[in-house]
Scaffold this active site. Structure first.
Site, PDB file in Angstrom:
ATOM      1  N   HIS A  35       0.850  -1.195   0.000  1.00  0.00           N
ATOM      2  CA  HIS A  35       0.000   0.000   0.000  1.00  0.00           C
ATOM      3  C   HIS A  35       0.884   1.243   0.000  1.00  0.00           C
ATOM      4  CE1 HIS A  35      -2.300  -3.314   1.724  1.00  0.00           C
ATOM      5  NE2 HIS A  35      -3.362  -2.743   1.195  1.00  0.00           N
ATOM      6  N   LEU A 126      -8.462  -3.316  10.658  1.00  0.00           N
ATOM      7  CA  LEU A 126      -8.733  -1.898  10.894  1.00  0.00           C
ATOM      8  C   LEU A 126      -9.492  -1.680  12.197  1.00  0.00           C
ATOM      9  CD1 LEU A 126      -9.652  -0.968   7.225  1.00  0.00           C
ATOM     10  CD2 LEU A 126      -7.555  -0.372   8.432  1.00  0.00           C
ATOM     11  N   GLY A 163     -10.964   3.938   7.393  1.00  0.00           N
ATOM     12  CA  GLY A 163     -11.367   2.564   7.692  1.00  0.00           C
ATOM     13  C   GLY A 163     -11.432   2.310   9.186  1.00  0.00           C
ATOM     14  N   ILE A 194     -10.754   8.702   1.072  1.00  0.00           N
ATOM     15  CA  ILE A 194     -10.639   7.584   0.126  1.00  0.00           C
ATOM     16  C   ILE A 194     -10.513   6.269   0.897  1.00  0.00           C
ATOM     17  CG2 ILE A 194      -9.043   6.483  -1.533  1.00  0.00           C
ATOM     18  CD1 ILE A 194     -10.586   8.711  -2.830  1.00  0.00           C
ATOM     19  N   HIS A 265      -4.683   3.860  -3.107  1.00  0.00           N
ATOM     20  CA  HIS A 265      -4.657   3.094  -1.861  1.00  0.00           C
ATOM     21  C   HIS A 265      -3.655   1.936  -1.927  1.00  0.00           C
ATOM     22  CE1 HIS A 265      -6.257   0.685   1.536  1.00  0.00           C
ATOM     23  NE2 HIS A 265      -6.022  -0.327   0.723  1.00  0.00           N
ATOM     24  N   GLU A 414     -17.302  -5.171  24.558  1.00  0.00           N
ATOM     25  CA  GLU A 414     -16.447  -6.364  24.665  1.00  0.00           C
ATOM     26  C   GLU A 414     -15.219  -6.269  23.764  1.00  0.00           C
ATOM     27  OE1 GLU A 414     -19.726  -6.447  23.953  1.00  0.00           O
ATOM     28  OE2 GLU A 414     -20.604  -7.208  25.816  1.00  0.00           O
ATOM     29  N   PHE A 440     -20.159 -14.080  24.464  1.00  0.00           N
ATOM     30  CA  PHE A 440     -19.807 -12.827  23.800  1.00  0.00           C
ATOM     31  C   PHE A 440     -18.314 -12.741  23.468  1.00  0.00           C
ATOM     32  CE2 PHE A 440     -23.680 -11.508  26.379  1.00  0.00           C
ATOM     33  CZ  PHE A 440     -24.537 -11.964  25.384  1.00  0.00           C
ATOM     34  N   HIS A 464     -20.343 -18.026  32.700  1.00  0.00           N
ATOM     35  CA  HIS A 464     -21.602 -18.507  32.118  1.00  0.00           C
ATOM     36  C   HIS A 464     -21.270 -19.307  30.864  1.00  0.00           C
ATOM     37  CE1 HIS A 464     -22.605 -15.327  34.862  1.00  0.00           C
ATOM     38  NE2 HIS A 464     -23.892 -15.585  34.784  1.00  0.00           N
ATOM     39  N   HIS A 476     -27.531 -16.810  25.058  1.00  0.00           N
ATOM     40  CA  HIS A 476     -26.465 -16.610  26.033  1.00  0.00           C
ATOM     41  C   HIS A 476     -25.655 -17.882  26.305  1.00  0.00           C
ATOM     42  CE1 HIS A 476     -28.419 -12.834  26.547  1.00  0.00           C
ATOM     43  NE2 HIS A 476     -27.751 -12.487  27.636  1.00  0.00           N
ATOM     44  N   ARG A 523     -21.538 -20.633  35.803  1.00  0.00           N
ATOM     45  CA  ARG A 523     -22.447 -19.821  36.615  1.00  0.00           C
ATOM     46  C   ARG A 523     -22.895 -20.631  37.825  1.00  0.00           C
ATOM     47  NH1 ARG A 523     -28.609 -19.296  36.472  1.00  0.00           N
ATOM     48  NH2 ARG A 523     -28.956 -17.387  37.647  1.00  0.00           N
TER      49      ARG A 523
HETATM   50  C1  LIG Z   1     -11.232  -5.188   9.678  1.00  0.00           C
HETATM   51  C2  LIG Z   1     -10.706  -4.950   8.317  1.00  0.00           C
HETATM   52  N1  LIG Z   1     -11.565  -4.938   7.286  1.00  0.00           N
HETATM   53  C3  LIG Z   1     -11.108  -4.775   6.027  1.00  0.00           C
HETATM   54  C4  LIG Z   1      -9.778  -4.624   5.785  1.00  0.00           C
HETATM   55  C5  LIG Z   1      -9.257  -4.488   4.362  1.00  0.00           C
HETATM   56  N2  LIG Z   1      -8.843  -3.096   4.116  1.00  0.00           N
HETATM   57  C6  LIG Z   1      -7.566  -2.724   4.253  1.00  0.00           C
HETATM   58  S1  LIG Z   1      -7.348  -1.075   4.012  1.00  0.00           S
HETATM   59  C7  LIG Z   1      -8.986  -0.855   3.705  1.00  0.00           C
HETATM   60  C8  LIG Z   1      -9.521   0.518   3.379  1.00  0.00           C
HETATM   61  C9  LIG Z   1      -9.106   1.442   4.420  1.00  0.00           C
HETATM   62  O1  LIG Z   1      -9.427   2.734   4.081  1.00  0.00           O
HETATM   63  P1  LIG Z   1      -8.644   3.894   4.815  1.00  0.00           P
HETATM   64  O2  LIG Z   1      -8.523   3.590   6.216  1.00  0.00           O
HETATM   65  O3  LIG Z   1      -9.312   5.156   4.436  1.00  0.00           O
HETATM   66  O4  LIG Z   1      -7.198   3.789   4.210  1.00  0.00           O
HETATM   67  P2  LIG Z   1      -6.631   4.580   2.934  1.00  0.00           P
HETATM   68  O5  LIG Z   1      -7.274   3.983   1.713  1.00  0.00           O
HETATM   69  O6  LIG Z   1      -6.975   6.007   3.096  1.00  0.00           O
HETATM   70  O7  LIG Z   1      -5.172   4.292   2.982  1.00  0.00           O
HETATM   71  C10 LIG Z   1      -9.670  -2.061   3.801  1.00  0.00           C
HETATM   72  C11 LIG Z   1     -11.124  -2.194   3.585  1.00  0.00           C
HETATM   73  C12 LIG Z   1      -8.914  -4.637   6.907  1.00  0.00           C
HETATM   74  N3  LIG Z   1      -7.595  -4.501   6.780  1.00  0.00           N
HETATM   75  N4  LIG Z   1      -9.414  -4.780   8.151  1.00  0.00           N
HETATM   76 MG   LIG Z   2      -8.804   6.858   3.611  1.00  0.00          MG
END
Ligand SMILES: Cc1ncc(C[n+]2csc(CCOP(=O)(O)OP(=O)(O)O)c2C)c(N)n1
Ligand SMILES: [Mg+2]
Length: 671
Positions: A35, A126, A163, A194, A265, A414, A440, A464, A476, A523
């Site tokens: 990236h 993310l 993200g 973006i 990206h 959680e 959970f 539990h 649960h 429990r």
């Molecule tokens: C939980 C999760 N879902 C999906 C992804 C796949 N993914 C990696 S980067 C991205 C987009 C992220 O967008 P942003 O945070 O705006 O990053 P930018 O494109 O600006 O670098 C996705 C969907 C991931 N890494 N983690």
């Molecule tokens: Mg972005």
């Protein structure tokens, strides 16, 4: 964007930031994946932060009072690797940058904790990093209050993208941090509009400034390419008593043909476009080349931290020898010497009293003797304190007014709780445990998986733990969770049968260095099954003979937790009919399966029929039921046994043995 104007306004800053951008382009191009856009967009913010604020010392990456830098947008890993390389971390020489995303390199696709000194936390899923940072900041607050600002006083800086902020876990983190007034937490939002699918507006119209402000944060919006604005915002953020969010308007893939588009990206590898971008930066050095003067300027950013560390060291040395040793012990994650004796005494008393107690209550009783001798424990629950039995009298509640409190009311969060626990553990000087209902774990799972992947010894107090919870019903009642957690590599799932096994499980959980533990607790009341005291921690073998067969051994019953009682009753009935029956208690299948074959055979000899009893699905039991002398003799499996790694896919298939050759070899071996 008029890059020339930026360049001429701040030439030294510009070329330092350009070094990050150029290394990113080169590394991604060499790997032909990765990236590029995020590091190119956030290079200016990173440059100002490292140059003017971040206290770090590449020669002492684990210095306890360093500022923490957390790249929540982990896909932008080349930003972190470039920074670690440029500032002079030993684990990140140019070779590592050149081997970005290759087998064996420290520069994995996403930052991996433990791969190289300087990486504070594994990020990539993310939203995790920003939630981890809440734990980092809580640990810092508690330790600052406990040790004083002379010893602990640092900031946690986070970079999070669109993200991270769209993920649900971010709301849990923002809410908790705002309420707790974590003033040393500063989040840079890479506000580039973006994501992968296109503009943010195709999926979201949240006003992030208002969202953070609504949860009690200090918020600012700046031009993320203007060093003066970045500097002023950091100064203001540090001065404010609230956690701070700085929305940095940036251009993804700045200066590249793909700037401001979702193309920016990913991997920008076109040679001509790379050349044009470098020309726009005024970058004339060759691939992977950083001119000596620019490298020297980057290395100089560490001077402030080096000085601060020396001054800090002098202050630490003024502490009494005992205090210094205690600080080092807790920071090093070493359990106090008294722990073993305390657990033994607890076990002896529990065996003698032989009470009928729910293991969640046993767990509280164990914590009541552990917490006073382990000041580094930080407990909590996701709004189920009275059900999870996680709070003991001595802890005090952590609030903005009581920074020495060691009990966190996480609220109904959680996932945020589990991620914060990871952050506390990674900060150092803290042993985190937290509770919710076993069912959970699903809500916490994203962060629990990362505990395992990172090797963070967090302790999940999951009460539990079966249909034994009764009336709350199937929403649960966990059934698949034990098997799901056992399927997670590097996770110890403990399901103790009584107070004695609960104490043993806690001892193992609190002395673990690199493995998280899940305590599955009942429990309902359970009888004491270990009525004869042993100093030995039997749970440390994973499974052991609790009651042996009388006469010819025909049946082995294997059970965990609340079902051990059922196994013992079944044994009595079978023995009454003259059928010799052994009962094996298996409080931790993961540990049992890791024992050598001789130990396993002793507990589960071939011959007798086997019946396993657990109020959960069968899946994880096939290893016990079919293994050793079952169908295993005529069967093999080719696949994964642990986590993956970062390298080209073909290399990974080869390295992990998922190949036709291996299949042929396995099949022939069985013939
Ligand atoms: C939980 C999760 N879902 C999906 C992804 C796949 N993914 C990696 S980067 C991205 C987009 C992220 O967008 P942003 O945070 O705006 O990053 P930018 O494109 O600006 O670098 C996705 C969907 C991931 N890494 N983690
Ligand atoms: Mg972005």
């Amino acid at each position: 964007m008029d890059l020339t104007a930026l360049r001429t306004a701040h030439p030294e800053h510009w070329m330092k930031a350009a070094a990050i951008r150029a290394l990113t382009l080169d590394a991604v191009a060499a790997a032909n994946s990765g990236h590029s856009g995020m590091p190119m967009g956030m290079a200016d913010v990173a440059t100002v932060l490292f140059t003017n604020h971040l206290n770090f010392d590449p020669a002492a990456p684990h210095w306890a009072n360093r500022d923490r830098f957390i790249l929540s947008a982990g896909h932008g890993s080349m930003l972190l690797y470039a920074l670690l390389h440029l500032t002079g971390y030993e684990d990140f020489p140019l070779e590592q940058i050149k081997n970005f995303r290759q087998w064996g390199a420290r520069t994995a696709g996403h930052p991996e904790f433990g791969h190289g000194r300087g990486i504070e936390v594994t990020t990539g899923p993310l939203g995790q990093g920003i939630a981890n940072s809440v734990g980092f900041a809580i640990a810092e607050e508690i330790q600052r209050a406990t040790w004083g600002t002379a010893i602990v006083n640092h900031h946690t800086y986070v970079m999070a993208g669109d993200g991270c902020l769209m993920e649900g876990i971010s709301q849990e983190a923002i809410g908790l941090a705002g309420m707790q007034e974590l003033s040393h937490l500063i989040v840079f939002f890479d506000d580039n509009d973006i994501t992968i699918d296109g503009k943010v507006s195709i999926a979201d119209k949240t006003n992030q400034m208002e969202r953070f402000a609504a949860s009690g944060w200090h918020v600012q919006a700046i031009d993320g390419h203007n060093p003066e604005e970045i500097e002023a915002a950091i100064v203001a953020a540090k001065a404010d008593k609230r956690p701070s969010m700085i929305a940095c308007k940036t251009h993804i893939a700045l200066g590249h043909a793909a700037q401001d588009t979702s193309k920016g990206h990913g991997a920008l590898t076109d040679a001509d476009q790379m050349k044009a971008a470098k020309a726009a930066y005024g970058w004339t050095a060759g691939a992977f080349e950083v001119p000596a003067d620019i490298k020297a300027q980057w290395e100089a950013t560490a001077e402030r931290g080096k000085t601060a560390r020396a001054e800090w060291q002098a202050r630490v040395e003024k502490l009494s020898a005992a205090k210094q040793a205690e600080f080092a012990r807790a920071q090093g994650g070493e359990a106090p010497k008294k722990l073993a004796a305390t657990i033994r005494a607890f076990k002896k008393q529990a065996s003698e009293e032989a009470k009928s107690v729910a293991t969640r209550k046993s767990s509280e009783n164990v914590l009541a003797v552990i917490n006073p001798i382990m000041p580094e424990t930080i407990g909590g629950s996701a709004d189920l304190t009275g059900s999870n039995n996680t709070k003991t009298a001595d802890m005090g509640v952590f609030t903005p007014d009581n920074r020495k409190g060691r009990y966190i009311h996480y609220g109904i969060r959680e996932h945020g709780m589990a991620a914060a626990m990871n952050g506390m553990a990674l900060h150092g000087g803290a042993r985190a445990y937290g509770g919710t209902f076993m069912c959970f774990t699903d809500y916490a799972r994203g962060a629990m998986r990362l505990s395992a992947l990172m090797g963070v010894p967090a302790v999940y107090v999951m009460t539990h733990d079966s249909i034994g919870l009764g009336e709350d019903g199937p929403t649960h009642q966990p059934v698949e969770h034990l098997s799901m957690l056992r399927a997670t590599p590097n996770t110890h799932v403990f399901r103790p049968a009584d107070s004695v096994e609960t104490a043993e499980a806690w001892e193992l959980a609190l002395t673990a260095d690199t493995t998280p533990s899940v305590l599955a607790l009942s429990r309902q009341n359970l009888p004491t099954v270990r009525k004869v005291h042993t100093n030995k921690n039997m749970t440390a073998q994973g499974g052991y003979v609790l009651a042996d067969a009388e006469g010819k051994r025909q049946v082995i019953l294997i059970a965990t937790g609340s079902e051990v009682e059922i196994a013992l009753k079944a044994r009595e009935a079978l023995q009454a009919e003259g059928i010799g029956t052994r009962v094996v208690s298996m409080p931790c299948m993961d540990i049992f399966l890791a024992q050598d074959e001789a130990t396993r055979r002793k507990v589960l000899p071939a011959g007798p029929v086997r019946v396993a009893i657990e109020a959960g699905v069968r899946q994880s039991w096939d290893m016990i039921l079919m293994g050793e002398r079952g169908n295993a003799k005529k069967a093999a499996f080719v696949g994964m046994e642990g986590f993956g790694a970062s390298a080209p896919a073909e290399v990974l298939y080869e390295k992990f043995g998922i190949t036709a050759e291996n299949v042929v070899a396995q099949a022939k071996n069985l013939l």
